[in-house]
Design a protein around this motif. Sequence first.
Motif, mmCIF file in Angstrom:
data_model
loop_
_atom_site.group_PDB
_atom_site.id
_atom_site.type_symbol
_atom_site.label_atom_id
_atom_site.label_comp_id
_atom_site.label_asym_id
_atom_site.label_seq_id
_atom_site.Cartn_x
_atom_site.Cartn_y
_atom_site.Cartn_z
ATOM 1 N N ILE A 83 -7.997 3.419 17.928
ATOM 2 C CA ILE A 83 -6.741 3.643 18.652
ATOM 3 C C ILE A 83 -5.547 3.355 17.756
ATOM 4 C CG2 ILE A 83 -5.287 2.731 20.516
ATOM 5 C CD1 ILE A 83 -7.963 2.398 22.127
ATOM 6 N N VAL A 84 -5.553 2.193 17.110
ATOM 7 C CA VAL A 84 -4.406 1.784 16.295
ATOM 8 C C VAL A 84 -4.222 2.712 15.100
ATOM 9 C CG1 VAL A 84 -3.495 -0.063 14.836
ATOM 10 C CG2 VAL A 84 -4.450 -0.606 17.074
ATOM 11 N N CYS A 85 -5.303 3.120 14.475
ATOM 12 C CA CYS A 85 -5.186 4.001 13.305
ATOM 13 C C CYS A 85 -4.650 5.380 13.668
ATOM 14 C CB CYS A 85 -6.518 4.098 12.570
ATOM 15 S SG CYS A 85 -6.947 2.552 11.714
ATOM 16 N N ASP A 86 -4.728 5.762 14.937
ATOM 17 C CA ASP A 86 -4.163 7.040 15.377
ATOM 18 C C ASP A 86 -2.647 6.985 15.580
ATOM 19 O OD1 ASP A 86 -6.470 8.515 15.237
ATOM 20 O OD2 ASP A 86 -6.964 8.287 17.363
ATOM 21 N N PHE A 87 -2.080 5.786 15.632
ATOM 22 C CA PHE A 87 -0.629 5.646 15.754
ATOM 23 C C PHE A 87 0.002 5.880 14.392
ATOM 24 C CE2 PHE A 87 -1.661 2.891 19.455
ATOM 25 C CZ PHE A 87 -0.795 3.439 20.397
ATOM 26 N N GLU A 145 0.142 -0.225 8.216
ATOM 27 C CA GLU A 145 -0.819 -1.195 7.681
ATOM 28 C C GLU A 145 -1.474 -1.915 8.849
ATOM 29 O OE1 GLU A 145 0.501 -3.564 4.137
ATOM 30 O OE2 GLU A 145 2.437 -2.632 4.615
ATOM 31 N N LEU A 146 -2.765 -2.217 8.697
ATOM 32 C CA LEU A 146 -3.512 -2.955 9.722
ATOM 33 C C LEU A 146 -4.524 -3.842 9.024
ATOM 34 C CD1 LEU A 146 -4.493 -3.545 12.646
ATOM 35 C CD2 LEU A 146 -5.959 -1.523 12.431
ATOM 36 N N TYR A 147 -4.517 -5.115 9.380
ATOM 37 C CA TYR A 147 -5.416 -6.087 8.759
ATOM 38 C C TYR A 147 -6.127 -6.907 9.831
ATOM 39 C CZ TYR A 147 -2.391 -5.110 4.791
ATOM 40 O OH TYR A 147 -1.677 -4.478 3.811
ATOM 41 N N ARG A 148 -7.404 -7.208 9.595
ATOM 42 C CA ARG A 148 -8.134 -8.194 10.402
ATOM 43 C C ARG A 148 -7.935 -9.520 9.689
ATOM 44 N NH1 ARG A 148 -13.565 -9.897 10.577
ATOM 45 N NH2 ARG A 148 -14.099 -8.335 9.023
ATOM 46 N N MET A 163 -0.418 -6.020 11.998
ATOM 47 C CA MET A 163 -0.069 -4.665 11.609
ATOM 48 C C MET A 163 1.416 -4.591 11.264
ATOM 49 S SD MET A 163 -0.348 -2.582 15.230
ATOM 50 C CE MET A 163 -1.522 -3.570 16.138
ATOM 51 N N ARG A 164 1.710 -3.646 10.387
ATOM 52 C CA ARG A 164 3.108 -3.328 10.087
ATOM 53 C C ARG A 164 3.381 -1.972 10.702
ATOM 54 N NH1 ARG A 164 6.524 -0.990 5.842
ATOM 55 N NH2 ARG A 164 4.694 -0.506 4.595
ATOM 56 N N VAL A 165 4.409 -1.935 11.505
ATOM 57 C CA VAL A 165 4.788 -0.748 12.252
ATOM 58 C C VAL A 165 6.180 -0.332 11.771
ATOM 59 C CG1 VAL A 165 5.323 0.113 14.574
ATOM 60 C CG2 VAL A 165 3.415 -1.481 14.236
ATOM 61 N N PHE A 172 6.236 2.363 21.590
ATOM 62 C CA PHE A 172 4.986 2.114 20.869
ATOM 63 C C PHE A 172 4.212 0.973 21.526
ATOM 64 C CE2 PHE A 172 2.958 -0.852 17.957
ATOM 65 C CZ PHE A 172 1.961 -0.066 17.413
ATOM 66 N N TYR A 173 4.897 -0.126 21.797
ATOM 67 C CA TYR A 173 4.274 -1.305 22.398
ATOM 68 C C TYR A 173 3.631 -0.970 23.748
ATOM 69 C CZ TYR A 173 3.948 -5.777 24.826
ATOM 70 O OH TYR A 173 3.494 -6.856 25.542
ATOM 71 N N LYS A 174 4.357 -0.249 24.587
ATOM 72 C CA LYS A 174 3.825 0.104 25.899
ATOM 73 C C LYS A 174 2.576 0.974 25.780
ATOM 74 C CE LYS A 174 8.186 -0.386 28.349
ATOM 75 N NZ LYS A 174 9.368 0.324 28.871
#
Length: 163
Positions: free
Chosen positions: A85-89, A94-97, A106-108, A119-121
């Motif tokens: 889901i997040v990678c589709d935004f 950037e996204l890190y575990r 994540m950096r948005v 985006f948040y909603k």
Amino acid sequence: MDEIDRKILDLLQRDATLSTAEIAESVGLSTTPCWRRIQILEQEGYITARVALVDRNKVNVPLDVFVAVRTDEHNIDWLDRFAGIVCDFGEVVELYRMSGDIDYLMRVVVPDMAAYDAFYKKLISDVRLTDVSSSFAMERIKYTTALPLEYAEQRGRTKRKRG
């Protein structure tokens, strides 16, 4: 990897549009050996892509938001769904575990607060999260895509004929 390879990588990290001749001149090689080295660096995975960096203001995404996410779900199915889901935004660059108190960071990038709110909603409607905390960057002091190369080790490449 030797010092010449590191110099080549440094030049390419800063400007991937440099011609092989320009790189060769900068590192003290002739064009053909320099081209061979670049090909080897690509084949061995040191160079993973050549991209254009876009001016974020010209494409209207000047705001960096660092989003810390906590969840009480710690299983592979949830992680796969969340990451998908997040990678589709497109806004998530950037996204890190993470280890520690937050599970994901994540950096948005967005135009403004209203765009971040949208985006948040969408994020919280698409995936179950325990806590979301957002921090807005007030000023970008340093940003680079160039990695430090002084840590690059000598690898077993000395057996190959080098230019």
